[in-house]
Design a protein around this motif. Structure first.
Motif, PDB file in Angstrom:
ATOM      1  N   PHE A 213       0.847  -1.200   0.000  1.00 49.43           N
ATOM      2  CA  PHE A 213       0.000   0.000   0.000  1.00 49.43           C
ATOM      3  C   PHE A 213       0.879   1.245   0.000  1.00 49.43           C
ATOM      4  CE2 PHE A 213      -3.566  -2.692   1.248  1.00 49.43           C
ATOM      5  CZ  PHE A 213      -4.643  -2.049   0.673  1.00 49.43           C
ATOM      6  N   ALA A 214       1.901   1.243   0.857  1.00 47.25           N
ATOM      7  CA  ALA A 214       2.795   2.401   0.945  1.00 47.25           C
ATOM      8  C   ALA A 214       3.545   2.628  -0.370  1.00 47.25           C
ATOM      9  CB  ALA A 214       3.780   2.205   2.097  1.00 47.25           C
ATOM     10  N   GLU A 215       3.797   1.551  -1.100  1.00 51.61           N
ATOM     11  CA  GLU A 215       4.500   1.642  -2.385  1.00 51.61           C
ATOM     12  C   GLU A 215       3.588   2.093  -3.521  1.00 51.61           C
ATOM     13  OE1 GLU A 215       5.890  -2.354  -2.852  1.00 51.61           O
ATOM     14  OE2 GLU A 215       7.263  -2.198  -1.146  1.00 51.61           O
ATOM     15  N   GLY A 216       2.278   2.168  -3.247  1.00 56.51           N
ATOM     16  CA  GLY A 216       1.334   2.576  -4.271  1.00 56.51           C
ATOM     17  C   GLY A 216       1.070   1.503  -5.318  1.00 56.51           C
ATOM     18  N   ARG A 217       1.120   0.242  -4.893  1.00 58.40           N
ATOM     19  CA  ARG A 217       0.900  -0.870  -5.827  1.00 58.40           C
ATOM     20  C   ARG A 217      -0.538  -0.865  -6.327  1.00 58.40           C
ATOM     21  NH1 ARG A 217       4.756  -5.113  -5.032  1.00 58.40           N
ATOM     22  NH2 ARG A 217       3.648  -6.165  -6.724  1.00 58.40           N
ATOM     23  N   PRO A 218      -0.787  -1.448  -7.507  1.00 58.93           N
ATOM     24  CA  PRO A 218      -2.134  -1.468  -8.082  1.00 58.93           C
ATOM     25  C   PRO A 218      -3.144  -2.195  -7.190  1.00 58.93           C
ATOM     26  CG  PRO A 218      -0.491  -2.100  -9.734  1.00 58.93           C
ATOM     27  CD  PRO A 218       0.211  -2.041  -8.411  1.00 58.93           C
ATOM     28  N   CYS A 219      -4.381  -1.742  -7.264  1.00 61.77           N
ATOM     29  CA  CYS A 219      -5.454  -2.312  -6.431  1.00 61.77           C
ATOM     30  C   CYS A 219      -5.639  -3.805  -6.674  1.00 61.77           C
ATOM     31  CB  CYS A 219      -6.763  -1.570  -6.675  1.00 61.77           C
ATOM     32  SG  CYS A 219      -6.726   0.119  -6.057  1.00 61.77           S
ATOM     33  N   LEU A 220      -5.502  -4.259  -7.905  1.00 58.34           N
ATOM     34  CA  LEU A 220      -5.656  -5.685  -8.195  1.00 58.34           C
ATOM     35  C   LEU A 220      -4.611  -6.502  -7.441  1.00 58.34           C
ATOM     36  CD1 LEU A 220      -7.012  -8.024  -9.630  1.00 58.34           C
ATOM     37  CD2 LEU A 220      -5.569  -7.558 -11.627  1.00 58.34           C
ATOM     38  N   ASP A 221      -3.360  -6.040  -7.448  1.00 57.48           N
ATOM     39  CA  ASP A 221      -2.304  -6.731  -6.699  1.00 57.48           C
ATOM     40  C   ASP A 221      -2.629  -6.767  -5.205  1.00 57.48           C
ATOM     41  OD1 ASP A 221      -0.967  -6.947  -9.108  1.00 57.48           O
ATOM     42  OD2 ASP A 221       0.569  -5.445  -8.607  1.00 57.48           O
ATOM     43  N   LEU A 222      -3.090  -5.634  -4.697  1.00 53.03           N
ATOM     44  CA  LEU A 222      -3.433  -5.547  -3.276  1.00 53.03           C
ATOM     45  C   LEU A 222      -4.573  -6.495  -2.922  1.00 53.03           C
ATOM     46  CD1 LEU A 222      -3.245  -1.674  -2.960  1.00 53.03           C
ATOM     47  CD2 LEU A 222      -1.594  -3.318  -2.030  1.00 53.03           C
ATOM     48  N   ALA A 223      -5.602  -6.505  -3.756  1.00 52.43           N
ATOM     49  CA  ALA A 223      -6.753  -7.371  -3.498  1.00 52.43           C
ATOM     50  C   ALA A 223      -6.342  -8.837  -3.517  1.00 52.43           C
ATOM     51  CB  ALA A 223      -7.860  -7.116  -4.518  1.00 52.43           C
ATOM     52  N   GLN A 224      -5.481  -9.216  -4.483  1.00 52.15           N
ATOM     53  CA  GLN A 224      -5.018 -10.606  -4.564  1.00 52.15           C
ATOM     54  C   GLN A 224      -4.242 -10.997  -3.319  1.00 52.15           C
ATOM     55  OE1 GLN A 224      -2.876 -10.260  -8.273  1.00 52.15           O
ATOM     56  NE2 GLN A 224      -4.524 -11.258  -9.425  1.00 52.15           N
ATOM     57  N   GLN A 225      -3.370 -10.124  -2.871  1.00 51.79           N
ATOM     58  CA  GLN A 225      -2.557 -10.435  -1.697  1.00 51.79           C
ATOM     59  C   GLN A 225      -3.383 -10.447  -0.413  1.00 51.79           C
ATOM     60  OE1 GLN A 225       0.511 -11.663  -1.973  1.00 51.79           O
ATOM     61  NE2 GLN A 225       0.041 -11.497  -4.156  1.00 51.79           N
ATOM     62  N   LEU A 226      -4.339  -9.544  -0.305  1.00 51.52           N
ATOM     63  CA  LEU A 226      -5.234  -9.560   0.854  1.00 51.52           C
ATOM     64  C   LEU A 226      -6.068 -10.837   0.872  1.00 51.52           C
ATOM     65  CD1 LEU A 226      -6.400  -5.857   1.060  1.00 51.52           C
ATOM     66  CD2 LEU A 226      -5.079  -7.123   2.779  1.00 51.52           C
ATOM     67  N   HIS A 227      -6.485 -11.287  -0.296  1.00 48.79           N
ATOM     68  CA  HIS A 227      -7.232 -12.548  -0.391  1.00 48.79           C
ATOM     69  C   HIS A 227      -6.365 -13.715   0.104  1.00 48.79           C
ATOM     70  CE1 HIS A 227     -10.083 -15.499  -1.857  1.00 48.79           C
ATOM     71  NE2 HIS A 227      -9.071 -16.121  -2.443  1.00 48.79           N
ATOM     72  N   ALA A 228      -5.082 -13.713  -0.256  1.00 49.38           N
ATOM     73  CA  ALA A 228      -4.175 -14.769   0.188  1.00 49.38           C
ATOM     74  C   ALA A 228      -4.021 -14.763   1.709  1.00 49.38           C
ATOM     75  CB  ALA A 228      -2.817 -14.618  -0.491  1.00 49.38           C
ATOM     76  N   VAL A 229      -3.907 -13.575   2.295  1.00 49.93           N
ATOM     77  CA  VAL A 229      -3.801 -13.474   3.757  1.00 49.93           C
ATOM     78  C   VAL A 229      -5.083 -13.987   4.412  1.00 49.93           C
ATOM     79  CG1 VAL A 229      -3.618 -11.864   5.706  1.00 49.93           C
ATOM     80  CG2 VAL A 229      -2.138 -11.578   3.698  1.00 49.93           C
ATOM     81  N   GLU A 230      -6.210 -13.554   3.885  1.00 44.79           N
ATOM     82  CA  GLU A 230      -7.502 -13.979   4.415  1.00 44.79           C
ATOM     83  C   GLU A 230      -7.642 -15.497   4.339  1.00 44.79           C
ATOM     84  OE1 GLU A 230     -11.978 -12.323   3.856  1.00 44.79           O
ATOM     85  OE2 GLU A 230     -10.891 -12.822   2.010  1.00 44.79           O
ATOM     86  N   LYS A 231      -7.234 -16.095   3.244  1.00 42.32           N
ATOM     87  CA  LYS A 231      -7.322 -17.541   3.059  1.00 42.32           C
ATOM     88  C   LYS A 231      -6.436 -18.264   4.070  1.00 42.32           C
ATOM     89  CE  LYS A 231      -8.347 -21.164   0.401  1.00 42.32           C
ATOM     90  NZ  LYS A 231      -9.600 -21.822   0.536  1.00 42.32           N
ATOM     91  N   ALA A 232      -5.244 -17.760   4.298  1.00 43.23           N
ATOM     92  CA  ALA A 232      -4.327 -18.378   5.258  1.00 43.23           C
ATOM     93  C   ALA A 232      -4.919 -18.361   6.665  1.00 43.23           C
ATOM     94  CB  ALA A 232      -2.977 -17.655   5.235  1.00 43.23           C
ATOM     95  N   ILE A 233      -5.507 -17.251   7.045  1.00 40.98           N
ATOM     96  CA  ILE A 233      -6.115 -17.156   8.379  1.00 40.98           C
ATOM     97  C   ILE A 233      -7.336 -18.059   8.466  1.00 40.98           C
ATOM     98  CG2 ILE A 233      -7.317 -15.592   9.968  1.00 40.98           C
ATOM     99  CD1 ILE A 233      -5.350 -13.397   8.941  1.00 40.98           C
ATOM    100  N   SER A 234      -8.123 -18.104   7.416  1.00 40.25           N
ATOM    101  CA  SER A 234      -9.302 -18.961   7.380  1.00 40.25           C
ATOM    102  C   SER A 234      -8.921 -20.435   7.519  1.00 40.25           C
ATOM    103  CB  SER A 234     -10.071 -18.729   6.080  1.00 40.25           C
ATOM    104  OG  SER A 234     -11.186 -19.569   6.000  1.00 40.25           O
TER     105      SER A 234
END
Length: 93
Positions: free
Chosen positions: A31-52
């Motif tokens: 987020f701080a690097e200003g990465r594209p929203c699609l990249d952010l959403a994909q990575q957040l999904h991966a974190v969410e899946k790991a916690i789930s």
């Protein structure tokens, strides 16, 4: 004071959560690097899946160990208590 409650799966769950924590920290940096929203959403999904997955492992382990032992004559729990506990924990699946 609460009695310590540890299962064989807990160390693996902690490892999964620590990996997810590191992954989440990397996503925050993205987020701080200003990465594209699609990249952010994909990575957040991966974190969410790991916690789930960690949560699912914990719940399945609890059902397989604690509730199964109690339901098959383990000490201190009636069938009503076991059923109530199963209903309570299954809400988190």
């Amino acid at each position: 004071m609460s009695k310590q409650h540890v299962h064989g799966s807990h160390p693996d769950i902690v490892k999964r959560l620590k990996r997810a924590e590191g992954h989440l920290q990397r996503v925050i940096a993205m987020f701080a690097e200003g990465r594209p929203c699609l990249d952010l959403a994909q990575q957040l999904h991966a974190v969410e899946k790991a916690i789930s997955e960690a949560k699912k492992t914990l719940i399945h382990d609890h059902v397989d160990n604690c509730l199964d032992d109690a339901a098959t004559g383990g000490p201190g729990k009636s069938a009503r208590n076991v059923l109530a506990e199963f209903k309570a924990i299954s809400r988190y699946l």
